[in-house]
Scaffold this active site. Structure first.
Site, short mmCIF file in Angstrom:
data_model
loop_
_atom_site.label_atom_id
_atom_site.label_comp_id
_atom_site.label_asym_id
_atom_site.label_seq_id
_atom_site.Cartn_x
_atom_site.Cartn_y
_atom_site.Cartn_z
N SER A 90 0.60 -1.36 -0.19
CA SER A 90 0.10 -0.13 -0.19
C SER A 90 0.90 0.95 0.01
O SER A 90 1.48 0.93 -1.55
CB SER A 90 -1.07 0.05 1.87
OG SER A 90 -2.10 1.03 0.79
N HIS A 195 -7.70 0.71 -0.60
CA HIS A 195 -7.52 -0.17 -1.64
C HIS A 195 -9.27 -0.77 -2.56
O HIS A 195 -9.64 -1.82 -2.82
CB HIS A 195 -6.78 -1.39 -1.93
CG HIS A 195 -5.56 -0.36 -1.25
ND1 HIS A 195 -4.30 -0.48 -2.34
CD2 HIS A 195 -5.06 -0.79 -0.19
CE1 HIS A 195 -3.60 0.47 -1.70
NE2 HIS A 195 -3.94 -0.08 -0.55
#
Length: 310
Positions: A90, A195
């Site tokens: 991430s 996400h």
């Protein structure tokens, strides 16, 4: 000894005091924090003495963790340990591409600061959260997501662990179904449903930011969250734009690295969450974490010894 991978920690690993030891013991690490401080005053104080509540706010978490990630990697490089490949989880991916030379430290830090602000704003638009689902096959978790409105599979962490993002109003029913099917769910310490489609506005803002930035060819391969394939200069902006609103394919990334010859993983940054995920993906590899002077010294000694004995 096979290849070495540096893997950069992601959001949720933050803790008060992170990075202080690296700052005090490594000139390369100190340079990372001082550069960040010149761009965003107060960053060092948030890392070294900020409360967990303060550094768990996304717009603070991301620049702070970026610093610890990159500082740990640069301290390793300063000690003569360099990776054959890299990846970041991430927000860790921004630190990874910066370490690989796609951006300068100043550019990477400015980007991650804007990324944190954009994702914080997107999170405030939808009251969403994330939870790790354990003990169920990915296919079952995906099936359960389809049965519930606004719940999405987002982080494919390792065998038997898939993180979902969903609205706080719909997640409880989903989690009840997880338990009814023999699974277990653990809420994550993040401030939004990352996400996932909840982040589309952040993705759009990041696209605009990236369009103004200069991208350079990576000096070391960086595997992308979005595709689990290495970056190129031509794909960098698209990969970073899509990453925030699409799943992190971490298990697949680790497996591809191993297929490419990696047998030693070094998690750089706060905590050792990725070490655990990697060991659950493959028992055959060695894992180390570097987050302070003590773990830096231990990892350097161990990796040097491996090289000598190879």
């Amino acid at each position: 000894m096979g290849k070495v991978a540096f893997v950069f920690s992601g959001q949720g690993a933050q803790y008060s005091g992170m990075g202080k030891s690296l700052y005090e013991h490594s000139a390369a690490a100190k340079n990372v924090f001082d550069t960040a401080e010149s761009i965003r005053p107060g960053t060092k104080n948030q890392c070294f003495s900020g409360t967990l509540e303060e550094i768990s706010i996304t717009k603070n978490t991301q620049p702070c963790l970026f610093c610890v990630d990159l500082a740990a990697a640069e301290a390793l490089r300063e000690a003569g340990i360099t990776p054959d490949v890299t990846a970041g989880f991430s927000l860790g991916e921004v630190a990874a591409v910066t370490f690989a030379g796609i951006f300068t430290t100043e550019e990477g830090f400015s980007l991650v600061t804007k990324r944190g602000e954009a994702m914080q704003a997107a999170a405030e638009q939808a009251d969403s959260a994330m939870a790790a689902v354990l003990k169920l096959p990915n296919e079952k978790v995906e099936e359960l997501c389809r049965m519930h409105q606004s719940v999405f599979p987002v982080n494919y962490n390792c065998p038997g662990q898939l993180v979902v993002a969903g609205l706080k109003t719909t997640l409880p029913d989903f989690l009840s179904d997880v338990a009814a099917n023999g699974g277990r769910a653990v809420p994550l310490n993040v401030s939004g449903g990352f996400h996932s489609p909840f982040m589309e506005s952040a993705s759009a803002r990041l696209h605009d930011v990236l369009e103004t930035m200069d991208v350079k060819e990576p000096t070391v391969p960086v595997y992308a969250n979005y595709t689990a394939e290495p970056y190129t200069k031509e794909t960098a902006k698209e990969l970073l734009t899509q990453q925030v609103a699409h799943p992190v394919r971490w298990q697949q990334t680790v497996e591809k690295m191993i297929e490419a010859g990696v047998d030693t993983f070094v998690e750089v940054g706060a905590g050792k969450t990725l070490c655990g995920l990697i060991k659950k993906t493959s028992r055959a590899v060695k894992v180390y974490n570097v987050e302070d002077a003590e773990t830096l010294s231990a990892a350097v000694q161990a990796i040097r010894a491996e090289g000598e004995n190879a």
